[in-house]
Design a protein around this motif. Structure first.
Motif, mmCIF file in Angstrom:
data_model
loop_
_atom_site.group_PDB
_atom_site.id
_atom_site.type_symbol
_atom_site.label_atom_id
_atom_site.label_comp_id
_atom_site.label_asym_id
_atom_site.label_seq_id
_atom_site.Cartn_x
_atom_site.Cartn_y
_atom_site.Cartn_z
ATOM 1 N N GLU A 153 0.871 -1.589 0.132
ATOM 2 C CA GLU A 153 0.030 -0.391 -0.104
ATOM 3 C C GLU A 153 0.716 1.362 -0.010
ATOM 4 O O GLU A 153 1.964 1.300 0.728
ATOM 5 C CB GLU A 153 -1.145 0.113 1.401
ATOM 6 C CG GLU A 153 -1.885 1.095 1.101
ATOM 7 C CD GLU A 153 -2.757 1.552 2.205
ATOM 8 O OE1 GLU A 153 -2.422 -0.066 3.132
ATOM 9 O OE2 GLU A 153 -3.644 2.006 2.230
ATOM 10 N N LEU A 154 0.392 2.554 -0.839
ATOM 11 C CA LEU A 154 1.264 3.737 -0.840
ATOM 12 C C LEU A 154 0.553 4.590 -0.456
ATOM 13 O O LEU A 154 -0.491 4.361 -0.272
ATOM 14 C CB LEU A 154 1.668 3.803 -2.039
ATOM 15 C CG LEU A 154 2.113 2.988 -3.211
ATOM 16 C CD1 LEU A 154 2.163 3.006 -4.548
ATOM 17 C CD2 LEU A 154 3.747 3.505 -2.918
ATOM 18 N N GLY A 210 0.755 6.550 -4.808
ATOM 19 C CA GLY A 210 -0.770 6.100 -4.334
ATOM 20 C C GLY A 210 -1.965 6.884 -5.304
ATOM 21 O O GLY A 210 -3.062 6.652 -5.388
ATOM 22 N N ARG A 240 -7.868 1.643 -1.434
ATOM 23 C CA ARG A 240 -6.456 1.823 -1.423
ATOM 24 C C ARG A 240 -5.645 1.054 -2.671
ATOM 25 O O ARG A 240 -6.270 0.250 -2.664
ATOM 26 C CB ARG A 240 -6.146 0.938 -0.158
ATOM 27 C CG ARG A 240 -7.012 1.572 0.894
ATOM 28 C CD ARG A 240 -7.335 0.694 1.730
ATOM 29 N NE ARG A 240 -6.155 -0.025 2.724
ATOM 30 C CZ ARG A 240 -6.436 -0.876 3.503
ATOM 31 N NH1 ARG A 240 -7.158 -2.172 3.402
ATOM 32 N NH2 ARG A 240 -5.067 -1.200 3.946
ATOM 33 N N THR A 241 -4.777 1.704 -2.791
ATOM 34 C CA THR A 241 -3.781 1.433 -4.117
ATOM 35 C C THR A 241 -2.249 1.230 -3.637
ATOM 36 O O THR A 241 -2.005 1.669 -2.804
ATOM 37 C CB THR A 241 -3.258 2.651 -4.913
ATOM 38 O OG1 THR A 241 -3.226 3.665 -4.500
ATOM 39 C CG2 THR A 241 -5.090 2.507 -5.499
ATOM 40 N N GLY A 242 -2.108 0.564 -4.248
ATOM 41 C CA GLY A 242 0.071 0.050 -4.408
ATOM 42 C C GLY A 242 0.237 -0.395 -5.147
ATOM 43 O O GLY A 242 0.005 -1.490 -6.024
#
Ligand code: GDP
Ligand code: IMO
Ligand code: MG
Length: 428
Positions: A281-282, A287, A306-308
């Motif tokens: 996760e970023l 992110g 959520r992003t990564g």
């Protein structure tokens, strides 16, 4: 061909709807085998029209395909009717949708309990979609669930709802301080809704097995993803069903030997909605960049995803637990314009390198990504239609993911549209 399972390789929202739609014309049947309207599958038709499907298989958008809501699904009848109406209002033919008599009905008390349980958990909440999925599967396993066929027998339905509410109302009123539900109102409401779907109730496992005997092709369309699987996912931050390939045979009522292809849908980076561990996760501008460029907003709840970066440990794990034969890599276009593209190739857990999914929940919570940097590409790749059309660095990125994931990347998505796909090897 026989049966193909299509599953999410990560935490859902990999682009399963688009992949199902792409295969649509080569299939005779599309079956949902687990989950419910916690799913949100986006399909963008060649004319640009966008559809969001929740409970109904994405095959409904391909004329002539038979669609089945299988026994493993939990069905909220009001959502089913609303979704059907939404499709019919847009001139989609819904006459080929069948509903398994053995699927469980998701009742109003399941939604009520999902919401109060999450509120009660506070900081420890799962971050569910609030659609009643967990409580409905709880009743199924506890053998106190209401099944679709029960609407055909008012006496049985009434008995089951009364028995369920005798307990649920105590929980709602005494533990959670909420209002209880009136069993007669619940039964009457369910019977009224049933008028809208009764004609679709079928012995779908019999029909599917006959179809297989005739040599027809069935796609088993998974919802959620491998890491949301109640057995193989990041428990307890999971959904309450088995999206993994093994769940497909159970949730459709066909033998596992009928399945000859397991297609994993894999996003070129990683996203997750709801709570739970997420090693890559970023929290920085990258992110935010992935979220913005990838349009990462939940189709069902509208929550930000959520992003990564891409996590090869997860991909290898998904290949292994599902027996993935082919991957459909989606959203490669989102990674254009990065100087370098990091890939998580392994984890460091408590000072040691691990290449496979840690055995324990604590291990996964402690996992720190070990990155390898790949050179990026600047070109807009959304118009590429063959692998050779892709810039060399994008090709190398795909080949590296293939090597790390352990299964062939047969299709590559370069945009949300049906035609924005590179096919390296035909799936059907
Ligand atoms: P699903 O739940 O797995 O069906 O996926 P969702 O529909 O929730 O999320 C995937 C999103 O990505 C949708 O908005 C799709 O239209 C979009 N999408 C799918 N494949 C691609 C792709 O290759 N490139 C881009 N840019 N978008 C894609
Ligand atoms: P599709 O099919 C992404 C997540 C929820 C929550 C957890 C449990 O579109 O990929 P639930 O309501 O199932 O009890 O919630 O699972 N979740 C999803 N995340 N895509 C989905 O479906 C999801 N369905 C459930 O956010 O973390
Ligand atoms: Mg989705």
């Amino acid at each position: 061909m026989a049966a193909i399972v299509l599953i999410g390789a990560q935490w859902g929202d990999e682009g399963k709807g688009k992949a199902t739609d792409l295969l649509g014309e080569k299939l005779q049947w599309v079956v949902r085998y687990q989950g419910g309207n916690n799913a949100g599958h986006t399909v963008v038709l060649p004319n640009g029209e966008t559809f969001a499907l929740h409970l109904i298989p994405s095959g409904i958008l391909t004329p002539g395909v038979n669609n089945v809501i299988g026994n493993g699904v939990v069905v909220d009848p009001s959502v089913l009717l609303a979704e059907l109406k939404g499709l019919e209002d847009r001139d989609v033919d819904t006459s080929r949708l069948l509903l398994s008599a053995d699927a469980h009905l998701l009742m109003p008390y399941h939604v009520a309990i999902d919401k109060v349980t999450e509120r009660f958990l506070g900081n420890s909440k799962i971050g569910t979609t609030g659609r009643g999925i967990g409580p409905c599967y709880q009743d199924k396993i506890a053998r106190v669930g209401v099944r679709v066929a029960d609407v055909l027998d008012e006496k049985i339905l009434t008995q089951k709802v009364e028995a369920a509410l005798e307990v649920k109302n105590q929980i709602l009123t005494k533990i959670y301080n909420r209002k209880g539900l009136d069993p007669n109102e619940v039964v009457d409401g369910t019977l009224e809704l049933a008028e809208g779907f009764k004609h679709r109730i079928s012995d779908t496992r019999l029909l599917l097995n006959h179809a297989l005997e005739r040599g027809e092709t069935i796609l088993l369309e998974g919802s959620q993803g491998t890491l949301l699987d109640v057995d193989h996912g990041t428990y307890p931050y999971v959904t309450s069903s088995n999206p993994t390939a093994g769940g497909a045979a159970v949730g459709a009522g066909i033998g596992p030997g009928r399945i000859d292809t397991v297609l994993g849908i894999l996003k070129a980076y990683t996203t997750r909605v709801g709570e739970g561990p997420f090693p890559t996760e970023l929290f920085d501008e990258w992110g935010a960049y992935l979220a913005k460029t990838g349009g990462e907003v939940g189709v069902t709840t509208g929550r930000a995803r959520r992003t990564g970066w891409f996590d090869a440990v997860i991909a290898r794990y998904a290949t292994r637990v599902n027996g993935i034969t082919d991957y459909f890599l989606t959203k490669l276009d989102v990674l254009s314009s990065l100087e370098t593209v990091p890939i998580c190739v392994a984890y460091e857990v408590d000072g040691e390198r691990v290449d496979d999914m840690p055995m324990t929940q604590t291990g996964f919570h402690h996992a720190k990504p070990i990155y390898e940097e790949m050179p990026g590409w600047w070109e807009d790749i959304s118009g590429c239609r063959t692998f050779e059309d892709l810039p060399k660095n994008a090709q190398d990125y795909v080949l590296r993911l293939e090597e790390l994931s352990g299964a062939h990347i047969s299709c590559i998505g370069v945009g949300p549209g049906r035609d924005q796909t590179i096919v390296r090897r035909e799936i059907v």
